[in-house]
Design a protein around this motif. Structure first.
Motif, PDB file in Angstrom:
ATOM      1  N   HIS A 243       0.824  -1.213   0.000  1.00 46.58           N
ATOM      2  CA  HIS A 243       0.000   0.000   0.000  1.00 46.58           C
ATOM      3  C   HIS A 243       0.860   1.266   0.000  1.00 46.58           C
ATOM      4  CE1 HIS A 243      -3.039   2.910   1.146  1.00 46.58           C
ATOM      5  NE2 HIS A 243      -3.946   2.020   0.797  1.00 46.58           N
ATOM      6  N   ALA A 244       2.038   1.191   0.630  1.00 46.06           N
ATOM      7  CA  ALA A 244       2.928   2.364   0.681  1.00 46.06           C
ATOM      8  C   ALA A 244       3.326   2.777  -0.734  1.00 46.06           C
ATOM      9  CB  ALA A 244       4.169   2.035   1.513  1.00 46.06           C
ATOM     10  N   PHE A 245       3.623   1.783  -1.575  1.00 42.94           N
ATOM     11  CA  PHE A 245       3.975   2.099  -2.970  1.00 42.94           C
ATOM     12  C   PHE A 245       2.786   2.728  -3.693  1.00 42.94           C
ATOM     13  CE2 PHE A 245       7.260  -1.317  -2.348  1.00 42.94           C
ATOM     14  CZ  PHE A 245       8.359  -0.481  -2.515  1.00 42.94           C
ATOM     15  N   GLN A 246       1.600   2.260  -3.328  1.00 46.32           N
ATOM     16  CA  GLN A 246       0.367   2.795  -3.923  1.00 46.32           C
ATOM     17  C   GLN A 246       0.255   4.299  -3.622  1.00 46.32           C
ATOM     18  OE1 GLN A 246      -1.360   0.434  -5.466  1.00 46.32           O
ATOM     19  NE2 GLN A 246      -3.086   1.620  -6.156  1.00 46.32           N
ATOM     20  N   GLN A 247       0.562   4.664  -2.366  1.00 44.87           N
ATOM     21  CA  GLN A 247       0.475   6.078  -1.978  1.00 44.87           C
ATOM     22  C   GLN A 247       1.561   6.890  -2.680  1.00 44.87           C
ATOM     23  OE1 GLN A 247       2.859   7.761  -0.003  1.00 44.87           O
ATOM     24  NE2 GLN A 247       1.796   9.282   1.219  1.00 44.87           N
ATOM     25  N   ILE A 248       2.761   6.291  -2.847  1.00 46.23           N
ATOM     26  CA  ILE A 248       3.848   6.993  -3.549  1.00 46.23           C
ATOM     27  C   ILE A 248       3.416   7.241  -5.000  1.00 46.23           C
ATOM     28  CG2 ILE A 248       6.227   6.734  -4.388  1.00 46.23           C
ATOM     29  CD1 ILE A 248       6.751   5.124  -1.713  1.00 46.23           C
ATOM     30  N   ALA A 249       2.733   6.238  -5.567  1.00 44.80           N
ATOM     31  CA  ALA A 249       2.249   6.390  -6.950  1.00 44.80           C
ATOM     32  C   ALA A 249       1.226   7.522  -7.029  1.00 44.80           C
ATOM     33  CB  ALA A 249       1.625   5.080  -7.422  1.00 44.80           C
ATOM     34  N   SER A 250       0.359   7.628  -6.016  1.00 42.18           N
ATOM     35  CA  SER A 250      -0.683   8.664  -6.065  1.00 42.18           C
ATOM     36  C   SER A 250      -0.069  10.058  -5.993  1.00 42.18           C
ATOM     37  CB  SER A 250      -1.681   8.468  -4.917  1.00 42.18           C
ATOM     38  OG  SER A 250      -1.069   8.824  -3.699  1.00 42.18           O
ATOM     39  N   ASP A 251       1.149  10.155  -5.488  1.00 43.49           N
ATOM     40  CA  ASP A 251       1.823  11.456  -5.408  1.00 43.49           C
ATOM     41  C   ASP A 251       2.501  11.813  -6.732  1.00 43.49           C
ATOM     42  OD1 ASP A 251       2.259  13.667  -3.806  1.00 43.49           O
ATOM     43  OD2 ASP A 251       4.226  12.995  -3.131  1.00 43.49           O
ATOM     44  N   GLU A 252       2.549  10.835  -7.672  1.00 42.95           N
ATOM     45  CA  GLU A 252       3.209  11.125  -8.960  1.00 42.95           C
ATOM     46  C   GLU A 252       2.478  12.199  -9.767  1.00 42.95           C
ATOM     47  OE1 GLU A 252       5.943  10.278 -10.668  1.00 42.95           O
ATOM     48  OE2 GLU A 252       6.868   8.751  -9.471  1.00 42.95           O
ATOM     49  N   PRO A 253       1.165  12.226  -9.989  1.00 35.83           N
ATOM     50  CA  PRO A 253       0.107  11.220  -9.838  1.00 35.83           C
ATOM     51  C   PRO A 253       0.033  10.336 -11.085  1.00 35.83           C
ATOM     52  CG  PRO A 253      -0.809  13.324 -10.489  1.00 35.83           C
ATOM     53  CD  PRO A 253       0.667  13.518 -10.441  1.00 35.83           C
ATOM     54  N   PRO A 254      -0.670   9.165 -10.998  1.00 37.95           N
ATOM     55  CA  PRO A 254      -0.690   8.247 -12.147  1.00 37.95           C
ATOM     56  C   PRO A 254      -1.487   8.817 -13.320  1.00 37.95           C
ATOM     57  CG  PRO A 254      -1.896   7.337 -10.261  1.00 37.95           C
ATOM     58  CD  PRO A 254      -1.404   8.660  -9.848  1.00 37.95           C
TER      59      PRO A 254
ATOM     60  N   GLY B  65       2.887  15.634   5.392  1.00 32.41           N
ATOM     61  CA  GLY B  65       2.140  15.669   4.132  1.00 32.41           C
ATOM     62  C   GLY B  65       2.916  15.000   3.017  1.00 32.41           C
ATOM     63  N   MET B  66       2.454  15.228   1.799  1.00 36.10           N
ATOM     64  CA  MET B  66       3.131  14.685   0.616  1.00 36.10           C
ATOM     65  C   MET B  66       3.564  15.874  -0.241  1.00 36.10           C
ATOM     66  SD  MET B  66       0.226  11.810   0.169  1.00 36.10           S
ATOM     67  CE  MET B  66       0.262  11.624  -1.571  1.00 36.10           C
TER      68      MET B  66
ATOM     69  N   PRO C 291      -0.124   3.994   5.347  1.00 40.73           N
ATOM     70  CA  PRO C 291       1.090   3.499   4.687  1.00 40.73           C
ATOM     71  C   PRO C 291       1.473   4.397   3.513  1.00 40.73           C
ATOM     72  CG  PRO C 291      -0.399   1.687   5.142  1.00 40.73           C
ATOM     73  CD  PRO C 291      -1.146   2.951   5.462  1.00 40.73           C
ATOM     74  N   GLY C 292       2.753   4.693   3.407  1.00 45.14           N
ATOM     75  CA  GLY C 292       3.228   5.547   2.320  1.00 45.14           C
ATOM     76  C   GLY C 292       4.463   6.312   2.738  1.00 45.14           C
ATOM     77  N   ALA C 293       4.897   7.221   1.857  1.00 46.31           N
ATOM     78  CA  ALA C 293       6.071   8.058   2.142  1.00 46.31           C
ATOM     79  C   ALA C 293       5.579   9.454   2.480  1.00 46.31           C
ATOM     80  CB  ALA C 293       6.974   8.092   0.924  1.00 46.31           C
ATOM     81  N   TRP C 294       6.022   9.966   3.613  1.00 49.90           N
ATOM     82  CA  TRP C 294       5.528  11.253   4.111  1.00 49.90           C
ATOM     83  C   TRP C 294       6.692  12.205   4.330  1.00 49.90           C
ATOM     84  CZ3 TRP C 294       0.308  11.668   4.268  1.00 49.90           C
ATOM     85  CH2 TRP C 294      -0.414  10.469   4.210  1.00 49.90           C
ATOM     86  N   ILE C 295       6.373  13.496   4.215  1.00 47.10           N
ATOM     87  CA  ILE C 295       7.405  14.507   4.463  1.00 47.10           C
ATOM     88  C   ILE C 295       7.053  15.216   5.774  1.00 47.10           C
ATOM     89  CG2 ILE C 295       8.552  16.570   3.581  1.00 47.10           C
ATOM     90  CD1 ILE C 295       7.583  15.668   0.754  1.00 47.10           C
ATOM     91  N   LEU C 296       8.017  15.178   6.713  1.00 41.79           N
ATOM     92  CA  LEU C 296       7.828  15.826   8.015  1.00 41.79           C
ATOM     93  C   LEU C 296       8.564  17.165   7.978  1.00 41.79           C
ATOM     94  CD1 LEU C 296       6.866  15.139  11.084  1.00 41.79           C
ATOM     95  CD2 LEU C 296       9.299  14.825  11.471  1.00 41.79           C
ATOM     96  N   ARG C 297       7.835  18.235   8.308  1.00 38.35           N
ATOM     97  CA  ARG C 297       8.464  19.562   8.306  1.00 38.35           C
ATOM     98  C   ARG C 297       8.062  20.317   9.574  1.00 38.35           C
ATOM     99  NH1 ARG C 297       6.536  19.846   2.599  1.00 38.35           N
ATOM    100  NH2 ARG C 297       8.348  19.667   1.239  1.00 38.35           N
ATOM    101  N   LEU C 298       8.836  21.365   9.866  1.00 39.36           N
ATOM    102  CA  LEU C 298       8.397  22.288  10.921  1.00 39.36           C
ATOM    103  C   LEU C 298       7.286  23.140  10.333  1.00 39.36           C
ATOM    104  CD1 LEU C 298      11.819  23.413  12.370  1.00 39.36           C
ATOM    105  CD2 LEU C 298      10.143  21.958  13.475  1.00 39.36           C
ATOM    106  N   ARG C 299       6.298  23.452  11.162  1.00 40.58           N
ATOM    107  CA  ARG C 299       5.155  24.196  10.654  1.00 40.58           C
ATOM    108  C   ARG C 299       5.555  25.625  10.262  1.00 40.58           C
ATOM    109  NH1 ARG C 299      -0.702  23.759  11.999  1.00 40.58           N
ATOM    110  NH2 ARG C 299      -1.505  25.562  10.920  1.00 40.58           N
ATOM    111  N   LYS C 300       5.022  26.099   9.156  1.00 42.96           N
ATOM    112  CA  LYS C 300       5.299  27.470   8.713  1.00 42.96           C
ATOM    113  C   LYS C 300       4.832  28.429   9.799  1.00 42.96           C
ATOM    114  CE  LYS C 300       5.526  27.078   3.724  1.00 42.96           C
ATOM    115  NZ  LYS C 300       6.869  26.577   3.873  1.00 42.96           N
ATOM    116  N   GLY C 301       5.573  29.510   9.996  1.00 38.21           N
ATOM    117  CA  GLY C 301       5.223  30.454  11.052  1.00 38.21           C
ATOM    118  C   GLY C 301       6.271  30.397  12.147  1.00 38.21           C
TER     119      GLY C 301
END
Length: 1443
Positions: free
Chosen positions: A76-87, A1053-1054, A1078-1088
């Protein structure tokens, strides 16, 4: 639903990418069978194909993994990575070439041409990269496809060819065009019996909208010998009568009448007796039955007479377990091959991982012919690297020590006893004891500019009498022709020697310091040294000291020799107690802090040693230090590295080519051939080349002084194999085959000398180089008749198994691969000495001891040592294995014996048969017994003298050993928890007990799952839950302070949608949690504010490099994911505070609101409430209505999502629309480190008070909590705007006016009267929280801290949500609200009712009046609200039916 074929590929991929791709090739078009075959036979085909790469045991583990859907998140993680391409639209498979997509192979060529100019895609650790050339400058093609389909095969064929040719890098990611939902398992479900002291059940009738669960096997269970399934088939006309009979029999069996206290005393022993006296193969099922259905089995157990001998044996064993393992009566424990499996931490997913790792080792030992008790003995050997901090022996004559703490007069007033270490001091104080505890050795080249910075630092420590012994090793020019007038380093060294001989060492150190006082940028010169000599020692003869015939040149070479022998990196280098400091620690600005920290750490080490009696006053401290297992003769990162690569030397299927056996012959040095060698080293090289000969000679030279190593040589030729190109190797091989060890050893060394190689090139014959004692005829005969075939097999081994290129060199030591080496990389004799020492000390010596006990000798025994070492040291590192020994096991232990001649697991379970752990463990053991062959011992660890029911719930554990199919070969709907034969009288509440990282919610059920009363239900009560999120947890710390940056915000987020979730960091352990899938996520400090003050400095447990700015986190399993993040402040922001500012209005629940809401937020009434069960949800709706009808201010309701019913969640949007309010569902997973509550009501109370700082967005300034069973008669805006006078929250005190209740006011006596003093005890039904103030004073962290301390005692915090803030009243102030804000009939008199602003339906401990009756009687408007809501819900229902 992820396809089982894809999950199988991930299971096989765990054993390495090579196997993954081999499997993919085997099944590349397997889905063509999917339509023609039944689902069952397609599944069997998949497992059969997998069986080509797996053993039988591994296939059974695969089936368990497929049943658990273990690899579904990975797919499923690969599925989410694909959705970020998007397909691309309508593509069942597609490729992505540096961000551009194509659905066919035709378009690929065009994309590849322009690819180089575009940035490469990010590749994840779990990506499947095709094993091609894979050089960094190639374009990357990512294929998103479903393995086994035609479309996949078309792409795969082309891409694998191109990757093999070195034209591109081919990466495969799973992609299913239409994924579906599926049933999961690996969790528990509990039906807990509720107290009916206060009736809290809704009287609204529920219509069963055709239950989603089919009750196909509802009647399969027999009751008292009647098979109701069969009877119903035979007599369909008697359906109703059979139902009545079944109900009657069930009720008579499940006698639920409460037990007397004296009947409960022995229940645990009585259950054990029942289990142990049952037939063996039924006993586990009986244990499951008794524990999971205990409330209805309790009465039958009271009739069991306990076997006296069993009781006596249990008590003896308990005494032994208490002494040896710290286990008390009633405690549970599970041990698999001696590994402790903590059931609070582990779930079926992690247990499967452990079993799979163990299976590899067990099968390996089995293949090596090791059986019986020897398996357990070898498994329990402590193998593995000592640690990462290796130290060098610093007892060396080349070190010039400038002080000695033990003998110098400077330190003579200090005490010398080691006991001084245990004397209490202030934290951070360095103890002054006359012992050489702390030793600093500096390796310096005096000519280097930065050397003297370190000398100055040493002076600082020396002057301030820090108990640090300081030594120097000077590495200077060793050429005899170079004197002090030519080289400043030599001059400096000779002057030092002069001062030491003529004066003393401390004078020499002072001279060193004076010489080192150079200007910035200036380096040492001969002039500086001679000028110093003239100035400081005018009588000294410079010519005699510095000239060629100097008498002060003693040991000049020793420093250089020692330095080279140690293998240390570039100068300058420092050793603290022998451990080299890293290059970043050598910065003179950092070094002082680093050394002080090392001194503190070493103090702890010595304190432990003194306390445990490992070191006493008579022992030399330095000798003690240098005899530790981490001390090595040389530092070579290649050899000492903890990341190691091993060959698989156990002959499991498909591991080794058939030619491997017997293709190596050993040179034994001078030792006896019957000797058992601990280390087997293979030199892989082309000995026709000088670099190959040098490597072999280094090892042979080492063998002269070692009896622990035997040597094998494998030829890896650079060019074509011919008789000429293999002359030396054939000679070497012929001598190994025909000569004795001693002669062979001498001959090989002679043969490899470069002068003899020149002679051979000039025409000398090999026979002329034979050494005395060799059998010349046998040698010549063998040498002339040797075929090249065996050399080809070695060449193949180098290419296929070791993955070496032609001519590359490597070393294999007991299966551990070092290399391949670069052309200029050499292993010296000292390196081989280090390699042997490390191999022996970490594992081989212990394994050798065990193999000798088995009675084996010679090469056979040495082979076994090598193979077992490779197997055990390559296995993942586990904690120490325990040997569970019982005093006796005849009457108190259940024994199940394993099948013979098969790999078996040794499983020991310690259980109290009537405990929560056994409810889970009994089913787990039953499933394990179906999956693996095991020797099982279950010890009954019963509790005596019970005074209450040990279990108050029915329980089911959802776990199956294999995928299940229905009678018609279709896949069953999946594993479910099914409760049958449950008595109808008790009131039950349903709890889901899921793995730690799961967030589940009820999505379908018309029933009140909080109040299940089977007497009032016809048919089946069905409920469906969904896994909504997997949790990402973390701990965050500020680098400069080491403290958590409280209030810091993270977003997750993605790339297409960077803000999908956000959260706030707690002060407790710097904890934060984020909801993800499941998927690949980007962790960031919140803007502000967060991003302005802080930056992410480093992170562990993530999937991007530690220094990457974007932190990428991949969730691809059901395991908990816990990351660590370290943040640092920007220089200009050192004094800024996070919690003084509140920006952004995004909620931590995933929803977000518009920006203009921020301007209006002052005008929003934020109301928080929690409800569980239909009755309280009915109250909740009425409470909402009463608030809305008394205010003109916009209202936003916040509900705790965790416990709301599906029907409430379904109707709330309609209600919001009709009545014009906003709402949001918030949720937070109870953190694992915070003491867990088991009772649902107490968990809900916890949520009311423990997470107020993290449940709501920072934009919410004030929130009012209103109990669900409250009626509001005033405008709550008035309460919101009330001045709390600096307190973070305001509560109403309990009324004192109803005098007849005086005896029930518990807060007026005992603990509460003392604790509160003149303060009042407050009620938690209504409170207002100033969240700004609450966060600023860290009230949430304080409340959690106090809760953690008090909640360990089951008798404290009996009303958790109320007792906790009242208990903390001195630390977190409470503003007492005016009494009219909360009126409740139980405590307040009738006269005060008319001024009441809210009315609460408190329980009345005197009358125990049911809630509904009280509501109608006490609150005149309640019925009007109730009928309005009912009509509204009816309208919603009608609309739903119409649509």
């Amino acid at each position: 639903m992820t396809p089982l074929l894809l999950e199988t590929s991930e299971f096989i991929g765990e054993d390495g990418e090579e196997k993954f791709w081999q499997f993919v090739d085997t099944v590349k078009e397997l889905t063509v069978y999917k339509n023609g075959e039944s689902v069952r036979s397609y599944y069997n085909l998949i497992t059969k194909k997998a069986g080509q790469f797996l053993t039988d045991l591994q296939v059974r583990l695969l089936k368990l993994a497929l049943s658990l859907r273990v690899y579904s998140p990975a797919v499923h993680a690969f599925q989410q990575i694909a959705s970020d391409e998007p397909p691309p639209e309508a593509c069942s498979a597609f490729i992505s070439v540096h961000g551009q997509h194509a659905c066919s192979t035709k378009d690929m060529k065009k994309l590849l041409k322009a690819a180089v100019g575009r940035p490469k895609p990010y590749l994840y650790k779990n990506d499947h990269k095709f094993p091609g050339v894979n050089s960094t400058d190639l374009p990357v093609v990512v294929l998103y496809a479903e393995i086994g389909t035609k479309k996949f095969n078309t792409f795969h064929k082309l891409l694998s060819e191109r990757a093999g040719e070195g034209k591109l890098i081919y990466v495969l990611r799973h992609f299913v065009s239409k994924p579906k939902k599926m049933h999961l398992s690996g969790y528990g479900v509990e039906l807990a019996i509720k107290s009916t002291e206060y009736k809290a059940v809704d009287d609204t009738q529920v219509k069963d909208s055709k239950s989603a669960m089919n009750s196909e096997d509802d009647y399969e269970d027999e009751v008292q010998g009647f098979l109701f399934g069969q009877l119903k088939k035979s007599h369909p006309e008697l359906q109703d009568q059979l139902d009545d009979l079944k109900k009657h029999l069930t009720e008579s069996t499940n006698d639920m009448a409460p037990l007397k206290v004296w009947e409960m005393q022995d229940l645990s022993f009585q259950a054990a007796d029942r289990i142990l006296s049952a037939p063996k193969f039924d006993s586990l099922k009986l244990m499951r039955e008794l524990s999971q259905n205990f409330p209805s089995k309790a009465r039958s157990l009271t009739r069991v007479a306990v076997n006296r001998e069993m009781r006596k044996e249990i008590e003896e064993n308990q005494k032994r377990l208490g002494e040896t393992m710290g286990l008390h009566p009633g405690d549970a424990g599970l041990f698999i091959n001696g590994l402790h499996i903590d059931l609070d931490v582990h779930n079926p997913f992690s247990i499967l991982d452990i079993i799979r790792a163990e299976a590899k080792v067990l099968e390996g030992l089995h293949h090596l012919g090791i059986k019986g008790e020897h398996v357990g003995k070898l498994l329990r050997l402590p193998v593995g690297p000592v640690e990462d901090n290796y130290a060098l022996d610093i007892r060396h004559s080349a070190i010039m020590w400038i002080n000695d703490i033990e003998s110098d007069p400077t330190y003579k007033t200090w005490p010398s006893s080691l006991q001084e270490l245990l004397r209490a001091t202030f934290p951070g104080v360095i103890r002054q004891i006359r012992r050489n505890f702390f030793n600093l050795v500096l390796f310096l080249d005096p000519i280097q500019e930065d050397s003297f910075e370190l000398v100055k630092l040493a002076e600082l420590f020396y002057k301030h009498k820090i108990p640090l012994r300081i030594g120097f090793v000077f590495v200077v020019n060793t050429d005899d022709k170079v004197d002090g007038f030519l080289d400043p380093g030599v001059a400096f060294y000779r002057v030092l020697n002069y001062v030491i001989e003529e004066y003393d060492v401390s004078q020499a150190f002072m001279s060193m310091i004076l010489v080192s006082r150079l200007d910035v940028g200036e380096t040492l010169s001969v002039e500086t040294v001679t000028a110093f000599l003239k100035r400081k020692f005018p009588k000294a003869n410079a010519g005699k000291i510095l000239g060629l015939d100097s008498e002060y040149d003693d040991k000049r070479k020793a420093g250089g020799v020692f330095y080279r022998k140690t293998g240390l990196g570039p100068l300058p280098v420092a050793l603290f107690n022998g451990v080299p400091l890293g290059s970043e620690e050598m910065d003179p600005d950092e070094l002082e802090t680093v050394l002080l920290q090392r001194i503190m750490d070493a103090t702890n080490f010595f304190q432990r040693g003194v306390f445990m009696g490992h070191i006493s006053d008579g022992v030399d401290v330095l000798d003690f230090l240098m005899e530790q297992p981490n001390v090595v003769p040389r530092i070579n990162p290649l050899i000492l590295s903890s990341s190691r690569n091993y060959l698989t030397l156990t002959a499991s299927p498909g591991t080794f080519p058939p030619y491997f056996q017997g293709f190596i012959k050993y040179c034994h040095g001078t030792a006896d051939e019957e000797w058992v060698y601990g280390v087997t080293t293979w030199i892989i090289a082309d000995i026709e080349k000088a670099s190959g000969r040098r490597l072999l000679l280094s090892c042979l030279k080492h063998m002269r002084s070692s009896s622990g190593l035997r040597l094998g040589v494998v030829n890896n030729p650079s060019g074509k194999l011919t008789m000429e190109s293999t002359l030396l190797y054939r000679a070497l091989w012929a001598s190994l085959l025909t000569q004795k060890s001693k002669e062979t050893f001498g001959f090989i060394q002679k043969l490899l000398k470069e002068e003899n190689i020149r002679l051979l090139h000039q025409g000398t014959k090999i026979k002329d180089l034979l050494v005395p004692g060799m059998d010349q005829d046998a040698f010549e005969k063998k040498h002339n008749t040797l075929e090249l075939d065996f050399l080809r097999s070695q060449q193949l081994f180098c290419q296929e198994v070791l993955k070496l290129r032609a001519g590359q060199r490597a070393v294999v030591s007991n299966g551990r691969i070092l290399g391949p080496f670069e052309e200029d990389e050499e292993l010296s004799t000292e390196d081989f000495h280090l390699l042997e020492k490390i191999t022996l000390s970490t594992s081989a010596e212990k394994i050798r001891g065990r193999v000798k006990q088995m009675g084996l000798k010679g090469d056979k025994a040495s082979d076994l040592v090598m193979k077992v070492d490779a197997l055990l040291t390559s296995a993942p590192k586990q904690e120490a294995r325990k040997d569970v020994k019982l005093a006796k096991d005849k009457h108190s232990v259940l024994h199940l014996t394993p099948r013979e001649d098969e790999v078996f697991f040794d499983v020991v379970a310690i259980v109290d048969p009537l405990s929560r752990e056994t409810q889970k463990l009994s089913h787990l053991l039953i499933v394990l017994a179906q999956v693996v062959n095991m020797r099982l011992q279950v010890f009954m660890n019963c509790r005596a003298k019970l005074s209450e029911m040990p279990l108050k719930s029915f329980y089911r554990y959802v776990l199956e050993p294999d995928v299940t199919f229905l009678g018609n070969d279709t896949l069953s709907s999946g594993p479910v928890a099914r409760f049958t034969d449950i008595p109808e009288s008790p009131l039950l509440t349903l709890n889901m007990i899921t793995p730690e990282s799961w967030m589940v919610e009820a999505v379908r059920s018309p029933y009140d799952l909080d109040n299940i009363h089977l007497q009032e239900v016809s048919g089946v009560v069905a409920a469906e839950y969904e896994l909504e999120y997997l949790l990402l947890e973390g701990h965050c710390f500020d680098l400069s302070t080491g403290q958590p940056p409280r209030g810091l915000q993270f977003t997750l987020g993605m790339s297409q949608d960077p803000l999908m979730q956000d959260t706030i960091v707690m002060a407790n352990l710097g904890y934060f949690q984020l909801k993800a899938n499941p998927g690949a996520w980007i962790l960031r400090l919140r803007k502000g504010r967060s991003e302005e003050i802080y930056q992410i400095f480093a992170h562990d447990g993530t999937d991007s490099p530690a220094d990457a700015a974007d932190v990428i986190v991949v969730l691809n399993s059901f395991h908990s994911k816990i990351i660590k993040v370290r943040v640092s402040r920007y220089m200009l922001m050192y004094k800024e505070q996070l919690h003084n500012f509140y920006v952004g209005t995004c909620s931590f629940t995933g929803g977000s609101s518009s920006e203009d809401e921020d301007k209006k937020k002052e005008d929003v009434l934020n109301i928080f409430s929690v409800a569980s069960g239909h009755l309280y949800e009915r109250f909740l709706r009425i409470m909402m209505l009463s608030i809305l009808q008394h205010t003109q201010t916009p209202v936003k309701f916040w509900f705790l999502k965790n416990y709301l019913s599906p029907s409430f969640k379904e109707t709330i949007p309609h209600m919001a629309q009709a009545y014009g309010f906003q709402y949001e569902l918030v949720q937070y997973k109870w953190p694992r480190w915070l003491h867990q509550q088991t009772e649902k009501q107490r968990i809900i109370w916890g949520y009311k008070i423990l997470f107020l700082d993290v449940l709501f967005p920072l934009a919410v300034d004030k929130i009012i909590f209103v109990d669900a069973d409250q009626i509001v008669r005033a405008d709550l805006k008035e309460l919101r705007d009330l001045d709390l006078e600096g307190a973070p929250y305001g509560y109403t005190p309990f009324c004192d006016s109803r005098k007849e209740m005086e005896g029930y006011r518990f807060w007026k006596t005992g603990y509460w009267a003392t604790h509160l003093g003149h303060r009042k005890y407050h009620i938690s039904a209504l409170y207002v929280v100033d969240l700004k103030k609450f966060r600023k004073i860290a009230a949430g962290d304080r409340l959690r801290g106090q809760y953690q301390a008090l909640s360990q005692d089951p008798n404290s915090l009996s009303n958790l949500d109320q007792d906790l803030p009242n208990n903390m009243i001195h630390q977190v102030a409470i503003k007492s609200l005016p009494q009219e804000w909360l009126w409740c009939e139980t405590w307040c008199d009738d006269g005060s009712k008319k001024t009441a602003k809210t009315i609460d339906l408190c329980n009345n401990p005197k009358t125990k009046e049911p809630k509904l009756e009280a509501a109608v009687r006490i609150v005149s408007e309640w019925s009007r609200y109730d009928s309005e809501i009912k009509q509204f819900l009816r309208r919603v229902q009608d609309q739903k039916l119409c649509t």
